[in-house]
Design an enzyme around this catalytic site. Structure first.
Site, PDB file in Angstrom:
ATOM      1  N   PRO A  16       0.841  -1.197   0.000  1.00  0.00           N
ATOM      2  CA  PRO A  16       0.000   0.000   0.000  1.00  0.00           C
ATOM      3  C   PRO A  16       0.873   1.243   0.000  1.00  0.00           C
ATOM      4  O   PRO A  16       2.045   1.187   0.370  1.00  0.00           O
ATOM      5  CB  PRO A  16      -0.774  -0.120   1.304  1.00  0.00           C
ATOM      6  CG  PRO A  16       0.106  -0.939   2.188  1.00  0.00           C
ATOM      7  CD  PRO A  16       0.843  -1.880   1.305  1.00  0.00           C
ATOM      8  N   SER A 264       6.757   4.862  10.137  1.00  0.00           N
ATOM      9  CA  SER A 264       6.838   3.642   9.334  1.00  0.00           C
ATOM     10  C   SER A 264       5.455   3.074   9.077  1.00  0.00           C
ATOM     11  O   SER A 264       4.470   3.490   9.676  1.00  0.00           O
ATOM     12  CB  SER A 264       7.698   2.611  10.048  1.00  0.00           C
ATOM     13  OG  SER A 264       6.928   1.987  11.047  1.00  0.00           O
ATOM     14  N   LYS A 265       5.420   2.105   8.181  1.00  0.00           N
ATOM     15  CA  LYS A 265       4.152   1.463   7.833  1.00  0.00           C
ATOM     16  C   LYS A 265       3.515   0.829   9.063  1.00  0.00           C
ATOM     17  O   LYS A 265       2.311   0.702   9.152  1.00  0.00           O
ATOM     18  CB  LYS A 265       4.390   0.390   6.773  1.00  0.00           C
ATOM     19  CG  LYS A 265       4.849   0.983   5.452  1.00  0.00           C
ATOM     20  CD  LYS A 265       4.751  -0.015   4.323  1.00  0.00           C
ATOM     21  CE  LYS A 265       5.052   0.680   3.004  1.00  0.00           C
ATOM     22  NZ  LYS A 265       4.774  -0.122   1.836  1.00  0.00           N
ATOM     23  N   ARG A 266       4.339   0.388   9.984  1.00  0.00           N
ATOM     24  CA  ARG A 266       3.837  -0.311  11.165  1.00  0.00           C
ATOM     25  C   ARG A 266       3.298   0.652  12.226  1.00  0.00           C
ATOM     26  O   ARG A 266       2.512   0.243  13.084  1.00  0.00           O
ATOM     27  CB  ARG A 266       4.964  -1.137  11.810  1.00  0.00           C
ATOM     28  CG  ARG A 266       5.473  -2.207  10.909  1.00  0.00           C
ATOM     29  CD  ARG A 266       5.165  -3.604  11.459  1.00  0.00           C
ATOM     30  NE  ARG A 266       5.061  -4.543  10.368  1.00  0.00           N
ATOM     31  CZ  ARG A 266       3.977  -5.232  10.072  1.00  0.00           C
ATOM     32  NH1 ARG A 266       2.887  -5.105  10.785  1.00  0.00           N
ATOM     33  NH2 ARG A 266       3.970  -6.074   9.060  1.00  0.00           N
ATOM     34  N   ASP A 267       3.769   1.900  12.178  1.00  0.00           N
ATOM     35  CA  ASP A 267       3.430   2.831  13.269  1.00  0.00           C
ATOM     36  C   ASP A 267       1.945   3.102  13.397  1.00  0.00           C
ATOM     37  O   ASP A 267       1.416   3.212  14.491  1.00  0.00           O
ATOM     38  CB  ASP A 267       4.137   4.179  13.061  1.00  0.00           C
ATOM     39  CG  ASP A 267       5.597   4.083  13.426  1.00  0.00           C
ATOM     40  OD1 ASP A 267       5.924   3.220  14.251  1.00  0.00           O
ATOM     41  OD2 ASP A 267       6.397   4.858  12.877  1.00  0.00           O
TER      42      ASP A 267
END
Ligand code: GLU
Length: 509
Positions: A16, A264-267
């Protein structure tokens, strides 16, 4: 035509699109539109190992939702297509070979195992291995091997890559529109692979060739690409394209809310806010990541919020329409420092934009939601409620939590408020008041009821706050809500008095 501004957004479909990428695209868009130029979408999918199913469609849908239209590119077409690098595959090899012929690149035959062994050996000596001007002559390539052996290897069909040959002892210099003048010693750089053994160019080669062929004038992209820029500049020079090399602008990072490192993407889902424009269903892990759209954000709010993450116009103004951003945006005013993501600010932007949405639009949605909840009400009531309540909401989905009492009678009364306001004897006072309110004629009841209350409280030297709050408690079940007159107007005489009488009976103090 010659000097027409042309910029591109060039994502790799590896998952994404992070909002950092969306901001990059937005800055490109603003710059293009401001200069009556073109904004292109190029899909950089040369790394087949990182290809993710659905990512390209996701990117296209995201920009549709955000209202940022490309002039050329994947899904649109245009005079410089195809715009997807995998569809341009046949043209890159000739460019790689051109560099070999010019002595600017070379074949390398080292296997993955041989290179891994070099790395391990270097690590053991507490060094890092780099394929560069110092090591290349001891490796297996067309510079170190005799010409006939090179020919033999090539003829045998053995896999090879093509690497860029950085000259020793050169200083590579260029200007970045945000970072200023940049200098890099060529001897420190590794001979990056330009063309891979699978017959695909690497990002570096394809990116430069395409920017050149697509007549890109400005490369506006994330700071993570700055370390690659000396290679890119060297490639333009090696091809002899320096005179129309694009200008570079490397954007600062979007940082985590605490400023410690890149967002980040995870944040996002860890910290409770989306980092993607649309919800993403990972095809492999089946994991779902939240998106701005599904979280109830308005696209204009997201665009405005992202525009200000790293740019401002030098004033205190924060709300900018897209047209206004196009007029006011300037690369000079982009910050050199990372911009901290601020979730509260994102909500604030949505609140601002929600207030601009027509009541009618919100009411239609809300009316449907209420029907789904099995609530029967009139559209006219929903309109009235929306216009009273929307200023209390940052998201359309908050309408219900802020206005449920218009549609459902209170089942209980907020305990704290009850304790504070409903004293012994209050029920008696409220009963008398209710009696008077019943006697007020139906026509324009709410206004007359309020006038009566003001008058009555004063004359009887009652506590205004207490009485009005008890009325509110009876009607709303809590101390929240707009002013009582508005509530009385929407609910009407019968409902208000029903609720008041029920409360008096239930509380009975
Ligand atoms: N494909 C690169 C990316 O995914 C593009 C970088 C560039 O704009 O040059 O970010």
């Amino acid at each position: 035509m010659e000097n027409r501004v042309r910029v591109r957004f060039a994502p790799s479909p590896t998952g994404p699109l992070h909002i950092g990428g969306v901001r990059t695209a937005l800055y490109n868009y603003l710059f293009a539109k401001q200069n009556d130029g073109d904004f292109l979408l190029r899909i950089e999918d040369t790394d087949q190992t990182r290809f993710v199913e659905g990512a390209e469609e996701y990117i296209i849908e995201s920009f549709k939702w955000l209202g940022l239209q490309f002039d050329e590119g994947v899904g649109i077409g245009g005079p410089y297509g195809p715009y997807k690098q995998s569809e341009r595959k046949p043209l890159y090899k000739d460019y790689a070979l051109e560099l070999i012929n010019k002595g600017k690149a070379y074949y390398a035959f080292d296997t993955a195992e041989e290179l891994a062994a070099k790395r391990t050996q270097a690590e053991a000596e507490k060094k890092t291995f780099q394929y560069d001007c110092k090591t290349r002559m001891s490796l297996k390539n067309s510079l170190s091997l005799p010409a006939d052996e090179v020919k033999q290897l090539l003829d045998s069909g053995i896999p090879y890559v093509i690497r860029f040959k950085f000259e020793e002892g050169e200083t590579i210099e260029f200007d970045d529109l945000i970072r200023g003048h940049i200098k890099m010693e060529s001897s420190l750089l590794d001979d990056k692979v330009l063309y891979k053994s699978d017959g695909m160019p690497t990002y570096h080669l394809a990116n430069i060739v395409d920017d050149h062929l697509m007549r890109i004038t400005h490369v506006i992209r994330g700071e993570e690409w700055l370390p690659s820029c000396p290679l890119h500049v060297s490639l333009y020079r090696a091809f002899g394209w320096e005179s129309d090399m694009p200008q570079f602008a490397h954007l600062p990072l979007i940082l985590k809310p605490d400023g410690k490192g890149k967002l980040s993407k995870r944040d996002g889902d860890r910290l409770g806010f989306p980092v993607f424009p649309l919800e993403w269903h990972d095809p492999k892990s089946q994991e779902i990541s939240s998106g701005y759209r599904e979280s109830g954000y308005l696209p204009q709010a997201v665009v405005n919020m992202l525009a200000l993450l790293g740019w401002n116009d030098g004033t205190e103004q924060e709300i900018f329409s897209l047209d206004e951003l196009v007029k006011k945006f300037s690369i000079e005013r982009i910050s050199k420092h990372g911009a901290k993501f601020d979730m509260e600010k994102a909500k604030w932007f949505n609140h601002q934009y929600l207030q601009q949405v027509d009541d009618d639009v919100l009411a239609q949605e809300y009316f449907k939601e209420l029907q789904q909840k099995g609530i029967s009400t009139s559209y006219q009531t929903v309109m009235q409620v929306v216009s009273l309540i929307k200023e209390r909401c940052s998201f359309a989905k908050e309408l219900w939590q802020n206005s449920d009492y218009f549609f459902v009678r209170p089942a209980e009364y907020a305990e704290k408020a009850l304790k504070k306001r409903w004293k012994e004897g209050t029920s008696q006072v409220m009963k008398t008041i209710s009696g008077h309110l019943h006697n007020i004629e139906d026509n324009d009841w709410a206004q007359k009821a309020e006038d009566f209350l003001m008058d009555y409280i004063q004359k009887n030297e009652l506590n205004m706050g207490q009485i009005m709050n008890c009325l509110r408690l009876s009607v709303v079940g809590d101390t929240k809500g707009p002013n009582m007159l508005d509530i009385m107007q929407v609910l009407g005489k019968d409902e208000i008095l029903y609720r008041l009488d029920t409360a008096i009976e239930k509380i009975n103090l």
